[in-house]
Design a protein around this motif. Structure first.
Motif, mmCIF file in Angstrom:
data_model
loop_
_atom_site.group_PDB
_atom_site.id
_atom_site.type_symbol
_atom_site.label_atom_id
_atom_site.label_comp_id
_atom_site.label_asym_id
_atom_site.label_seq_id
_atom_site.Cartn_x
_atom_site.Cartn_y
_atom_site.Cartn_z
ATOM 1 N N ILE A 200 -8.483 -15.363 6.391
ATOM 2 C CA ILE A 200 -9.242 -15.108 5.159
ATOM 3 C C ILE A 200 -8.712 -13.860 4.460
ATOM 4 O O ILE A 200 -8.503 -13.862 3.245
ATOM 5 N N ILE A 201 -8.471 -12.807 5.217
ATOM 6 C CA ILE A 201 -7.951 -11.570 4.630
ATOM 7 C C ILE A 201 -6.566 -11.785 4.046
ATOM 8 O O ILE A 201 -6.262 -11.292 2.959
ATOM 9 N N GLU A 202 -5.720 -12.559 4.712
ATOM 10 C CA GLU A 202 -4.390 -12.862 4.182
ATOM 11 C C GLU A 202 -4.482 -13.627 2.864
ATOM 12 O O GLU A 202 -3.711 -13.381 1.941
ATOM 13 N N ASN B 18 -2.908 -13.137 -3.507
ATOM 14 C CA ASN B 18 -2.857 -13.086 -4.966
ATOM 15 C C ASN B 18 -3.758 -12.009 -5.541
ATOM 16 O O ASN B 18 -4.199 -12.121 -6.686
ATOM 17 N N LEU B 19 -4.017 -10.967 -4.774
ATOM 18 C CA LEU B 19 -4.928 -9.929 -5.228
ATOM 19 C C LEU B 19 -4.442 -9.257 -6.507
ATOM 20 O O LEU B 19 -5.226 -9.029 -7.428
ATOM 21 N N LEU C 121 -8.568 -10.166 -14.079
ATOM 22 C CA LEU C 121 -9.902 -9.580 -14.187
ATOM 23 C C LEU C 121 -9.888 -8.416 -15.184
ATOM 24 O O LEU C 121 -10.803 -8.275 -15.998
ATOM 25 N N SER C 122 -8.845 -7.598 -15.135
ATOM 26 C CA SER C 122 -8.715 -6.487 -16.069
ATOM 27 C C SER C 122 -8.595 -6.974 -17.502
ATOM 28 O O SER C 122 -9.220 -6.420 -18.411
ATOM 29 N N TYR D 128 2.885 -5.359 -12.479
ATOM 30 C CA TYR D 128 4.148 -4.879 -11.931
ATOM 31 C C TYR D 128 4.240 -5.169 -10.432
ATOM 32 O O TYR D 128 5.257 -5.670 -9.948
ATOM 33 N N VAL D 129 3.170 -4.880 -9.706
ATOM 34 C CA VAL D 129 3.147 -5.128 -8.263
ATOM 35 C C VAL D 129 3.305 -6.620 -7.985
ATOM 36 O O VAL D 129 4.045 -7.018 -7.082
#
Length: 85
Positions: free
Chosen positions: A12-14, A19-20, A27-28, A74-75
């Motif tokens: 789940i964490i992966e 795509n965080l 979201l921004s 960028y990330v």
């Protein structure tokens, strides 16, 4: 009784991390659009440069979210370049 097994916590964490940066970027963008609309409806103008340094003003948060959006984009692009090459 039916037993449902939940996915592993590590998996789940992966998935969240995967795509965080893209999610944060979108979201921004939507938060910026919402703030601009709210600013126009409440104040009658889109941006007042004098309010960029006031943390209680919409303009300050629009500037902060713009920086967050650029950094997360960028990330995201850097991670995609790493995965390709």
């Amino acid at each position: 009784m039916i037993r449902v097994s939940l996915p592993d916590r590590k998996w789940i964490i992966e998935q969240i991390k995967k795509n965080l940066s893209k999610r944060l970027s979108w979201l921004s963008v939507w938060a910026i659009v919402g703030l601009l609309i709210d600013e126009y409806l409440k104040e009658g103008y889109v941006l007042n440069p004098a309010d960029l340094t006031n943390p209680f003003a919409h303009e300050f948060w629009i500037a902060v979210l713009t920086v967050v959006c650029f950094i997360s984009t960028y990330v995201s692009e850097e991670r995609e370049a790493e995965n390709e090459g």
